[in-house]
Design a protein around this motif. Structure first.
Motif, mmCIF file in Angstrom:
data_model
loop_
_atom_site.group_PDB
_atom_site.id
_atom_site.type_symbol
_atom_site.label_atom_id
_atom_site.label_comp_id
_atom_site.label_asym_id
_atom_site.label_seq_id
_atom_site.Cartn_x
_atom_site.Cartn_y
_atom_site.Cartn_z
ATOM 1 N N LEU A 19 -1.124 -21.748 -13.208
ATOM 2 C CA LEU A 19 -1.077 -23.166 -14.014
ATOM 3 C C LEU A 19 -0.979 -22.827 -15.507
ATOM 4 O O LEU A 19 -0.211 -23.418 -16.519
ATOM 5 C CB LEU A 19 -2.463 -23.894 -13.855
ATOM 6 N N LEU A 20 -1.666 -21.773 -16.022
ATOM 7 C CA LEU A 20 -1.541 -21.477 -17.539
ATOM 8 C C LEU A 20 -0.175 -21.169 -17.786
ATOM 9 O O LEU A 20 0.480 -21.462 -18.945
ATOM 10 C CB LEU A 20 -2.511 -20.175 -17.984
ATOM 11 N N TYR A 21 0.540 -20.270 -16.968
ATOM 12 C CA TYR A 21 1.940 -19.719 -17.243
ATOM 13 C C TYR A 21 3.152 -21.050 -17.314
ATOM 14 O O TYR A 21 3.869 -21.324 -18.151
ATOM 15 C CB TYR A 21 2.218 -18.917 -16.219
ATOM 16 N N ARG A 22 2.676 -21.982 -16.403
ATOM 17 C CA ARG A 22 3.677 -22.988 -16.466
ATOM 18 C C ARG A 22 3.273 -24.021 -17.723
ATOM 19 O O ARG A 22 4.317 -24.384 -18.106
ATOM 20 C CB ARG A 22 3.216 -23.794 -15.032
ATOM 21 N N LEU A 23 2.245 -24.164 -18.020
ATOM 22 C CA LEU A 23 1.732 -25.027 -19.061
ATOM 23 C C LEU A 23 2.433 -24.294 -20.234
ATOM 24 O O LEU A 23 2.907 -25.195 -21.395
ATOM 25 C CB LEU A 23 0.265 -25.040 -19.540
ATOM 26 N N GLN A 24 2.810 -23.018 -20.465
ATOM 27 C CA GLN A 24 3.444 -22.424 -21.541
ATOM 28 C C GLN A 24 4.948 -22.336 -21.238
ATOM 29 O O GLN A 24 5.651 -21.777 -22.448
ATOM 30 C CB GLN A 24 2.796 -21.154 -21.803
ATOM 31 N N GLY A 25 5.520 -22.970 -20.253
ATOM 32 C CA GLY A 25 6.729 -22.450 -19.939
ATOM 33 C C GLY A 25 7.132 -21.097 -19.664
ATOM 34 O O GLY A 25 8.249 -20.648 -19.732
ATOM 35 N N ARG A 26 6.265 -20.229 -19.259
ATOM 36 C CA ARG A 26 6.536 -18.991 -18.994
ATOM 37 C C ARG A 26 6.611 -18.681 -17.360
ATOM 38 O O ARG A 26 6.115 -19.305 -16.608
ATOM 39 C CB ARG A 26 5.427 -18.145 -19.286
ATOM 40 N N ARG A 27 7.416 -17.732 -16.934
ATOM 41 C CA ARG A 27 7.483 -17.285 -15.571
ATOM 42 C C ARG A 27 6.440 -16.313 -15.440
ATOM 43 O O ARG A 27 6.310 -15.430 -15.979
ATOM 44 C CB ARG A 27 8.967 -16.807 -15.426
ATOM 45 N N LEU A 28 5.825 -16.664 -13.885
ATOM 46 C CA LEU A 28 4.789 -15.895 -13.598
ATOM 47 C C LEU A 28 5.186 -14.531 -13.156
ATOM 48 O O LEU A 28 6.064 -14.380 -12.568
ATOM 49 C CB LEU A 28 3.947 -16.494 -12.498
ATOM 50 N N PRO A 29 4.614 -13.307 -13.712
ATOM 51 C CA PRO A 29 5.110 -11.981 -13.504
ATOM 52 C C PRO A 29 4.888 -11.386 -12.096
ATOM 53 O O PRO A 29 3.678 -12.026 -11.650
ATOM 54 C CB PRO A 29 4.360 -11.219 -14.427
ATOM 55 N N THR A 30 5.688 -10.874 -11.566
ATOM 56 C CA THR A 30 5.692 -10.275 -10.181
ATOM 57 C C THR A 30 5.035 -9.028 -10.519
ATOM 58 O O THR A 30 5.676 -7.983 -11.075
ATOM 59 C CB THR A 30 6.861 -10.475 -9.403
ATOM 60 N N GLY A 31 4.117 -8.460 -9.684
ATOM 61 C CA GLY A 31 3.591 -7.144 -9.948
ATOM 62 C C GLY A 31 4.389 -6.118 -8.994
ATOM 63 O O GLY A 31 5.090 -6.457 -8.116
ATOM 64 N N GLN A 32 4.224 -4.802 -9.415
ATOM 65 C CA GLN A 32 4.826 -3.715 -8.816
ATOM 66 C C GLN A 32 4.183 -3.510 -7.448
ATOM 67 O O GLN A 32 2.946 -4.002 -7.355
ATOM 68 C CB GLN A 32 4.712 -2.270 -9.478
ATOM 69 N N THR A 33 4.990 -3.208 -6.234
ATOM 70 C CA THR A 33 4.170 -2.943 -4.978
ATOM 71 C C THR A 33 4.706 -1.478 -4.569
ATOM 72 O O THR A 33 5.879 -1.183 -4.741
ATOM 73 C CB THR A 33 4.656 -3.932 -4.168
ATOM 74 N N VAL A 34 3.928 -1.120 -3.621
ATOM 75 C CA VAL A 34 4.328 0.051 -2.929
ATOM 76 C C VAL A 34 3.642 -0.023 -1.463
ATOM 77 O O VAL A 34 2.851 -0.790 -1.231
ATOM 78 C CB VAL A 34 3.489 1.425 -3.391
ATOM 79 N N VAL A 35 4.600 0.804 -0.434
ATOM 80 C CA VAL A 35 3.909 0.888 0.998
ATOM 81 C C VAL A 35 3.069 1.755 1.067
ATOM 82 O O VAL A 35 3.314 2.973 1.061
ATOM 83 C CB VAL A 35 5.313 0.769 1.739
ATOM 84 N N VAL A 36 1.966 1.509 1.521
ATOM 85 C CA VAL A 36 0.772 2.236 1.763
ATOM 86 C C VAL A 36 0.275 2.232 3.172
ATOM 87 O O VAL A 36 0.601 1.710 3.955
ATOM 88 C CB VAL A 36 -0.365 2.052 1.011
ATOM 89 N N THR A 37 -0.336 3.530 3.576
ATOM 90 C CA THR A 37 -0.873 3.782 5.015
ATOM 91 C C THR A 37 -2.528 3.776 4.839
ATOM 92 O O THR A 37 -3.025 4.651 3.902
ATOM 93 C CB THR A 37 -0.404 4.939 5.514
ATOM 94 N N PRO A 38 -3.230 2.934 5.434
ATOM 95 C CA PRO A 38 -4.713 3.123 5.314
ATOM 96 C C PRO A 38 -5.169 4.417 5.475
ATOM 97 O O PRO A 38 -4.567 4.830 6.601
ATOM 98 C CB PRO A 38 -5.405 1.893 5.991
ATOM 99 N N VAL A 39 -6.224 5.067 5.154
ATOM 100 C CA VAL A 39 -6.900 6.233 5.504
ATOM 101 C C VAL A 39 -7.537 5.901 6.953
ATOM 102 O O VAL A 39 -8.061 6.802 7.746
ATOM 103 C CB VAL A 39 -7.544 6.981 4.314
ATOM 104 N N ARG A 40 -8.160 4.715 7.117
ATOM 105 C CA ARG A 40 -8.991 4.443 8.388
ATOM 106 C C ARG A 40 -8.541 3.104 8.600
ATOM 107 O O ARG A 40 -7.910 2.290 8.022
ATOM 108 C CB ARG A 40 -10.328 4.774 8.087
ATOM 109 N N ASP A 41 -9.173 2.810 9.869
ATOM 110 C CA ASP A 41 -8.724 1.054 10.296
ATOM 111 C C ASP A 41 -9.525 0.504 9.390
ATOM 112 O O ASP A 41 -10.739 0.699 8.919
ATOM 113 C CB ASP A 41 -8.942 1.131 11.601
ATOM 114 N N ILE A 42 -9.167 -0.841 9.224
ATOM 115 C CA ILE A 42 -9.794 -1.947 8.393
ATOM 116 C C ILE A 42 -10.034 -2.993 9.048
ATOM 117 O O ILE A 42 -8.952 -3.801 9.120
ATOM 118 C CB ILE A 42 -8.946 -1.892 6.993
ATOM 119 N N PRO A 43 -10.933 -3.375 9.958
ATOM 120 C CA PRO A 43 -11.193 -4.630 10.326
ATOM 121 C C PRO A 43 -11.223 -5.823 9.503
ATOM 122 O O PRO A 43 -11.775 -5.627 8.306
ATOM 123 C CB PRO A 43 -12.428 -4.368 11.327
#
Length: 644
Positions: A316-340
């Protein structure tokens, strides 16, 4: 007419859609004019035009001689042309105005002086060669920036050069933040106390949210703490609205508990669009419209508060200023253990990330919504989908980075037994300014060896005692890592014993006292070296673990055990002397044990891993470890054995 509407729990996308459709579409903050010197990072509210041209006069772009291009025509290496200084040529430096009637500059390197009043040239010049013409960079009335442009450092230089000294920008969105809770101690008051008493909690969320607002280009005002009374929360909300903010955040009191008055107060003053979002942490979020202004009931737990802000207030703050919401960097990861994970909500897991063997691995951090350090320590966030039961260690998933991707290649992933020397090692790497950092996951010594076997980490901390041989670690390495090549480095000898409250009020003297009915014990998790050591010590003393009250009560770190003792959750726990000393507990020694670091041989090719081992060998590291007490690091970093 004001309505109090409680809707069913929404998905994140549904909640965002309702909220941003109501307040974000086409809305902008008001325009204001600011000095260019104060405009960095601001968003233009109108198009900005140049007042004058840049440059405002024809100027030399090179050091040399100003000439009339026509006077140079025909000059060659074999037929040079001679020009008279003052009449046909004028010496000129870069940036100086061109003399009237002259329209080219010959570079100084291309000129052959013939005494004081004549020069020789061996190539002709063309009109406006090496000349910056009026308006070459900017022409008066030219559009410099459209509206909704974020002003950068070099934009400021362009504005001033073009005669623009103040610019129309969007006002920074004003966000009023209302902390709530009878138990809350305001930040200003907390500076004057030694420590919170009883159930007191020092207010921190409002300052955290304020910093997030400023990071988004907004301006925050923190209102006085409102106690847990509906009329007082309502009064605080009205006072906040009187400030004419663009957004109001009411922190805490947004859940369904009987003492949570935020929803009732907001609902009595406006329309609740959403109460409850299918996300974890952050589920209790309230999104509302009070008098045409967006009001967010923001959960009280720190991580919930941050994630609620990130998904609803930030866009909302970005829209009110007419700014584009930045998209973060991503990487593909493998968990070291099962995560329920629990189906029906999207869970946001905080993880450490490192690069091991050409792939990125993710080590889960504590999942508690109140664990702010799970964010301060995290390299990334993993989003667990709504309708799944978690993530398998055999899956690959996308993680949004909270650090620069380059950091991951410099990260040493260490999984295994918890030890305070690892924290010292991590800090020492930073103090020395080395391009290496350590992240650790505390799963016990055996868990660390198994993580090495799966290629999920670079190194593992281990202090596993083999009760048959009396040796540490090597029998387990030979048993569990038969096909894995590793190198074993000494880290320290350390004192393990019983941690008890200051003054030892229960008079605990030995392991035999653990069988007393008035003594409550806290244990380490199965697979940890401390658990193995305890079981061996109990067996040697002829004590049945079933006779130890609290034997099944488990913690994952030495400091967690110490916290249980200092807080009265337990009377006694097994741990290292340094943890007892850190929390001012008494300590009853049981044994001095060997703690080693087991490293994948292939990981020794990593510069970051080599730096970590070299730092273990340093005198400064050994001095710092010795100062904690209960350690002998005299052989730290020494290669003890290679296996496989």
């Amino acid at each position: 007419m004001k309505r109090n509407v409680y809707l069913d729990m929404k998905t994140i996308e549904e909640a965002q859609g309702l909220f941003l459709e109501r307040f974000g579409r086409g809305r902008r903050t008001e325009a204001e004019r600011v000095e260019v010197s104060e405009a960095l990072g601001r968003i233009t509210a109108e198009p900005v035009f140049a007042r004058w041209s840049v440059p405002t006069y024809h100027s030399a772009a090179m050091d040399g001689a100003a000439v009339r291009a026509a006077d140079t025509y025909g000059a060659t290496e074999t037929r040079p042309r001679r020009l008279e200084i003052g009449k046909e040529a004028v010496w000129i430096n870069t940036g100086q105005p061109m003399p009237a009637g002259f329209n080219a500059v010959i570079m100084i390197e291309k000129i052959h002086p013939l005494g004081a009043d004549r020069i020789e040239i061996r190539a002709s010049a063309y009109p406006w060669q090496n000349v910056r013409k009026v308006g070459e960079d900017v022409v008066a009335s030219q559009l410099l920036f459209t509206q909704d442009h974020r002003i950068r450092p070099y934009d400021i230089g362009a504005l001033i050069s073009a005669g623009v000294f103040d610019v129309p920008v969007r006002r920074r969105p004003l966000v009023a933040i209302i902390p709530t809770g009878t138990e809350i101690v305001p930040f200003e008051d907390a500076r004057r106390i030694d420590a919170p008493e009883g159930t007191q909690i020092v207010e921190s969320n409002a300052h955290l949210l304020s910093a997030l607002v400023e990071e988004c280009g907004g301006e925050a005002v923190i209102c006085p703490v409102a106690p847990d009374q509906e009329d007082r929360v309502r009064q605080a909300l009205q006072e906040a609205l009187d400030l004419s903010p663009h957004v109001v955040i009411v922190n805490a009191g947004s859940s369904a508990g009987s003492r949570d008055f935020t929803a009732h107060a907001i609902g009595s003053m406006g329309e609740i669009l959403v109460h409850g979002v299918a996300m974890m942490p952050g589920k209790p979020t309230i999104l509302a419209d009070v008098g045409g202004r967006p009001v967010v009931g923001n959960p009280g737990y720190a991580v919930s508060s941050v994630l609620s802000f990130e998904h609803f207030v930030k866009p909302l703050l970005y829209r009110l200023q007419g700014r584009r919401l930045p998209t973060g960097q991503t990487v593909v990861v493998t968990p070291v253990r099962d995560i329920p994970s629990k189906p029906g909500v999207e869970e946001f897991l905080r993880v450490n990330i490192g690069q091991v063997g050409g792939r990125y691995v993710a080590v889960p951090l504590p999942r508690a919504a109140g664990s702010i350090t799970s964010l301060t320590r995290a390299e990334g966030l993993i989003r667990v989908p709504l309708l799944t039961e978690g993530i398998s260690r055999k899956e690959t998933v996308e993680a949004t980075l909270l650090v620069d991707r380059e950091e991951l290649s410099r990260t040493v992933v260490m999984i295994g037994s918890h030890d305070m020397t690892i924290d010292i090692l991590a800090d020492e790497l930073r103090r020395l300014g080395l391009p290496a950092r350590i992240v650790s996951g505390n799963v016990g010594s055996l868990g660390g060896l198994l993580a090495l076997k799966k290629g999920s980490c670079h190194m593992a901390g281990s202090h596993l005692l083999d009760v048959e041989s009396g040796r540490y670690n090597l029998p387990y390495i030979e048993r569990y890592l038969k096909e894995v090549q590793v190198a074993v480095f000494h880290l320290a000898l350390r004192d393990q014993g019983l941690m008890v409250a200051k003054g030892n009020p229960k008079g605990i003297e030995s392991l035999q006292d653990l069988t007393r009915p008035d003594v409550l014990f806290v244990n380490r998790q199965a697979g940890s070296g401390t658990r193995v050591l305890l079981d061996y010590s109990l067996q040697s003393a002829g004590i049945d673990s079933a006779d130890v009250r609290g034997y099944d009560q488990e913690e994952f770190t030495h400091t967690a055990v110490a916290v249980d003792v200092v807080s009265g959750v337990a009377d006694c726990g097994m741990g290292i002397f340094a943890a007892a000393k850190a929390l001012d507990l008494d300590f009853i020694p049981v044994v001095r044990e060997q703690y080693d670091v087991v490293v994948l041989r292939e990981a020794l090719e990593s510069e970051a891993v080599r730096m970590a081992i070299e730092t273990m060998r340093s005198d400064d590291f050994r001095r710092r470890v010795t100062a904690m007490g209960g350690y002998d690091p005299s052989r730290s970093g020494e290669l003890w054995q290679e296996v496989g």
